[in-house]
Design a protein around this motif. Structure first.
Motif, mmCIF file in Angstrom:
data_model
loop_
_atom_site.group_PDB
_atom_site.id
_atom_site.type_symbol
_atom_site.label_atom_id
_atom_site.label_comp_id
_atom_site.label_asym_id
_atom_site.label_seq_id
_atom_site.Cartn_x
_atom_site.Cartn_y
_atom_site.Cartn_z
ATOM 1 N N ARG A 274 -3.730 5.490 1.234
ATOM 2 C CA ARG A 274 -3.382 5.056 -0.036
ATOM 3 C C ARG A 274 -4.425 5.100 -1.214
ATOM 4 N N ASN A 277 -4.379 8.776 -2.154
ATOM 5 C CA ASN A 277 -3.022 9.218 -2.834
ATOM 6 C C ASN A 277 -3.364 8.265 -4.448
ATOM 7 N N HIS A 295 4.522 6.807 3.483
ATOM 8 C CA HIS A 295 3.540 7.163 1.939
ATOM 9 C C HIS A 295 4.878 7.756 1.145
ATOM 10 N N SER A 297 4.295 10.135 -2.244
ATOM 11 C CA SER A 297 3.435 11.046 -2.942
ATOM 12 C C SER A 297 3.317 10.552 -4.514
ATOM 13 N N CYS A 300 -1.355 12.406 -4.850
ATOM 14 C CA CYS A 300 -1.437 13.434 -3.668
ATOM 15 C C CYS A 300 0.234 13.870 -3.406
ATOM 16 N N ILE A 302 2.339 14.327 -0.312
ATOM 17 C CA ILE A 302 2.242 14.033 1.187
ATOM 18 C C ILE A 302 3.185 14.479 2.066
#
Length: 499
Positions: A274, A277, A295, A297, A300, A302
Motif C-alpha cells: 500500500r 502504491n 489492491h 492500482s 503503481c 498492480i
C-alpha cells in the motif's frame, strides 16, 4: 489396549425462538417437529423421530414462550381454556404449518408442528445458518476466523481465542453441503469431492473478503473462513516501524516476513505494498493462494494472480511474472525448492521480491530456505540467499490491554556485518548485533519491551509471546532494551531509572 473415548460434546442449548427450531428442522429436511415439557425436541426425518440432543430439555417457561410465539391471541386464548388445540398456524413472513397442542397420556403438555412451509422469511431468518449470515455476525463481533465442522457447533476466533456460537446449533451434513453450494462454484465443488480439500476466496461487496479452506475429516466436512478487511491497511494505522517504508521502496533484494500461522504476515506485506502504491510509480505482480487483500492500482500498476484460479502452480506463475516487467513480486508463500530458486534469481537480477515463511525468529529463515536443498548444495545456496536478502521481519500478534491485538516485529536488516555472520552461521552474535544496532534492526524482545513500556500490552502477555522469556523478564525488571547477554549495561541504554 482399549481406547476410551472421552465426550467433548458441548452442553445442550435452548433455542431462544421457535423460529430457530423451525429453521433447524427445515435445514435437516424434517417434515415435523415435536416438543414436550421435560424432554428435548424431536424432528421427524425420513419418517423417523430423531431426538435433538444438542438442544436442552424443554422447561415449562420455554414451552409457554414457544406457544405464545406461534399462536394468535385468539388461538392462545382457546388453548389456555381448553388445554388443547388443533389448527393451522402462520408466522407472518416466515412459515405456515399445522399445530397440535395438548397433554400426553401422562398429563404433560406437548405440541407438534407439521406440514411446515417456509414462506418468504425475513432477511434475518433467511440468513440464519448461512455463510453470509455468519460472516455478517462474525464481523459485528470482531472475529478473524469462522470454524465450521460437521457434528460441531460453529466457532469464531475472536482476539485470538476460539468462541462457541451456540445459537447456530450443530452443523449437519446437509447444512455443510448447503455451505459448499453457497460459496463454491459447481467446478469447485467437483474439485473438492475429488481432492477432498480446496482453497479459495469469496467476496461480499461492501462487507468483507473471506479466504476459505475446505477439507474432509473423520467427522465429515470442515470449512474455515478467514475474514479480510476490504480496506488495505497502512503502515501508520498498524503502528508498524518506519523502517518498513524504506524496505518497501528498495529497488531489488529479498524481503521475508516470518512467523506462525495467524500472525498477520499477509497484513504486514499488504501495508508495505500500500505504501509503494501510494507513493511510487512501479509495476507490482502478486502470486497468492488465495488472494487476500485486493489492491487497486494507484501510483503503481498492480497485477494480482490467484493459484488455482488464474494459474495452476506457484512456480509457473513466478516464472511468468519475470516476463511481465515487474519491479516488485509478492509471493504468498515460499513453499518449494523451485519457488525459492526463482525468487533468489529474481532478487539478484534487479527485482524486489517479498514473501512469507513459517518460522520462529528471523535468523531461522535462512535455515528454513536451506532445508529445501541437499547438504551438498547448501553452501552455494547460502551465499546466494545472503547476497540477495535485504531483510527478514519476524512477526507475532500480542493481545492488548484494551482488547484487540497488536503486532510485535523482530527486524533483521542484512548489513555487511550481519551478512558475514549469516554466512558463518553465528546465530548468537547476530542477535547481539540486532540488539545493539541503530539502523532499524531489533529483536522480538525489544519490540515486546517497547509495547509493555508504552502500556499497550501486559507483562504476562508479552512474556508468553517471547521466544526467550527469561531475557524479556530481565529487560522488564531492569528497565532496559538490552538482554543480560549483550554486556551493554551502561546507563545510556536504560529507558528510565530503576526503582
Amino acid at each position: 489396549m482399549t481406547a476410551i473415548q472421552v465426550s467433548t460434546d458441548p452442553a445442550p442449548q435452548a433455542a431462544t425462538s421457535i423460529r430457530m427450531l423451525i429453521q433447524d428442522a427445515y435445514n435437516q429436511g424434517a417434515t415435523a417437529l415435536y416438543m414436550q415439557i421435560g424432554r428435548s425436541p424431536f424432528f421427524r426425518v425420513h419418517g423417523k423421530l430423531i431426538p435433538q440432543d444438542h438442544l436442552s430439555i424443554l422447561t415449562p417457561d420455554r414451552f409457554s414462550h414457544y406457544v405464545q410465539e406461534i399462536l394468535t391471541p385468539s388461538q392462545l386464548k382457546h388453548y389456555l381454556e381448553a388445554q388443547k388445540l388443533d389448527t393451522n398456524v402462520q408466522i407472518q413472513g416466515f412459515m405456515q404449518g399445522r399445530i397440535n397442542c395438548g397433554p400426553t397420556t401422562q398429563g404433560v403438555q406437548a405440541m407438534s408442528l407439521s406440514s411446515i412451509v417456509l414462506d418468504q422469511p425475513s432477511n434475518e431468518i433467511e440468513r440464519q445458518g448461512t455463510i453470509r449470515g455468519m460472516v455478517e455476525d462474525a464481523c459485528k463481533k470482531g472475529a478473524s476466523d469462522i470454524h465450521l465442522q460437521v457434528g460441531e457447533l460453529p466457532r469464531y476466533r475472536i482476539q485470538g481465542h476460539i468462541r462457541l456460537q451456540e445459537n447456530y446449533g450443530i452443523v449437519t451434513p446437509r447444512q455443510f453441503q448447503e455451505f459448499l453450494e453457497e460459496v463454491l462454484s459447481p467446478e469447485q465443488q467437483d474439485n473438492f469431492r475429488l481432492r477432498q480439500e480446496l482453497d479459495t476466496a469469496v467476496f461480499y461487496k461492501g462487507l468483507v473478503r473471506c479466504r476459505v479452506n475446505c477439507a474432509q475429516s473423520i467427522m465429515g466436512g470442515v470449512m474455515v473462513l478467514r475474514l479480510i478487511s476490504l480496506e488495505v491497511p497502512t503502515v501508520d494505522r498498524m503502528g508498524l516501524p518506519d523502517v518498513l517504508r524504506g524496505l518497501a521502496e528498495a529497488r531489488q533484494g529479498l524481503i521475508l516476513v516470518t512467523g506462525p500461522v495467524n500472525s498477520g504476515k499477509s497484513t504486514t506485506l499488504a501495508a508495505m505494498l500500500r505504501h509503494v502504491n501510494d507513493t511510487l510509480p512501479r509495476k507490482i505482480v502478486t502470486i497468492e493462494d488465495p488472494i487476500e487483500y485486493v489492491h487497486t492500482s494507484n501510483q503503481c500498476l498492480i497485477t494480482q494472480r490467484e493459484v488455482g484460479l488464474h494459474t495452476q502452480e506457484f512456480k509457473e506463475a513466478l516464472r511468468a511474472a519475470l516476463r511481465q516487467d515487474p519491479d516488485i513480486i509478492l509471493i504468498g508463500e515460499m513453499r518449494d525448492r523451485e519457488t525459492v530458486d526463482t525468487a533468489i534469481r529474481a532478487a539478484l537480477t534487479g527485482h524486489l521480491v517479498l514473501g512469507t515463511l513459517h518460522t520462529k525468529g528471523t535468523v531461522n529463515a535462512l535455515k528454513r530456505l536451506l532445508n529445501f536443498y541437499t547438504p551438498d548444495e547448501q553452501d552455494v545456496v547460502r551465499l546466494q540467499v545472503v547476497e540477495a536478502m535485504q531483510a527478514v521481519i519476524g512477526q507475532a500478534l500480542v493481545p492488548t490491554v484494551r482488547g484487540g491485538r497488536t503486532a510485535a516485529l523482530e527486524i533483521m536488516l542484512n548489513t555487511d556485518t550481519i551478512r558475514d555472520y549469516l554466512q558463518k552461521g553465528c546465530i548468537d552474535e547476530i542477535y547481539q548485533l540486532m540488539e545493539e544496532g541503530n539502523d532499524g534492526s531489533q529483536t522480538l524482545n525489544q519490540a515486546l519491551f517497547d509495547l509493555y513500556e508504552a502500556g499497550v500490552v501486559a507483562q504476562n502477555e508479552a512474556i508468553s509471546v517471547s521466544l526467550n522469556p527469561e531475557d524479556l523478564s530481565y529487560m522488564i525488571k531492569n528497565y532496559t532494551r538490552r538482554s543480560s547477554r549483550s554486556g551493554l549495561m551502561t546507563t545510556e541504554y536504560f529507558n528510565k531509572p530503576a526503582t
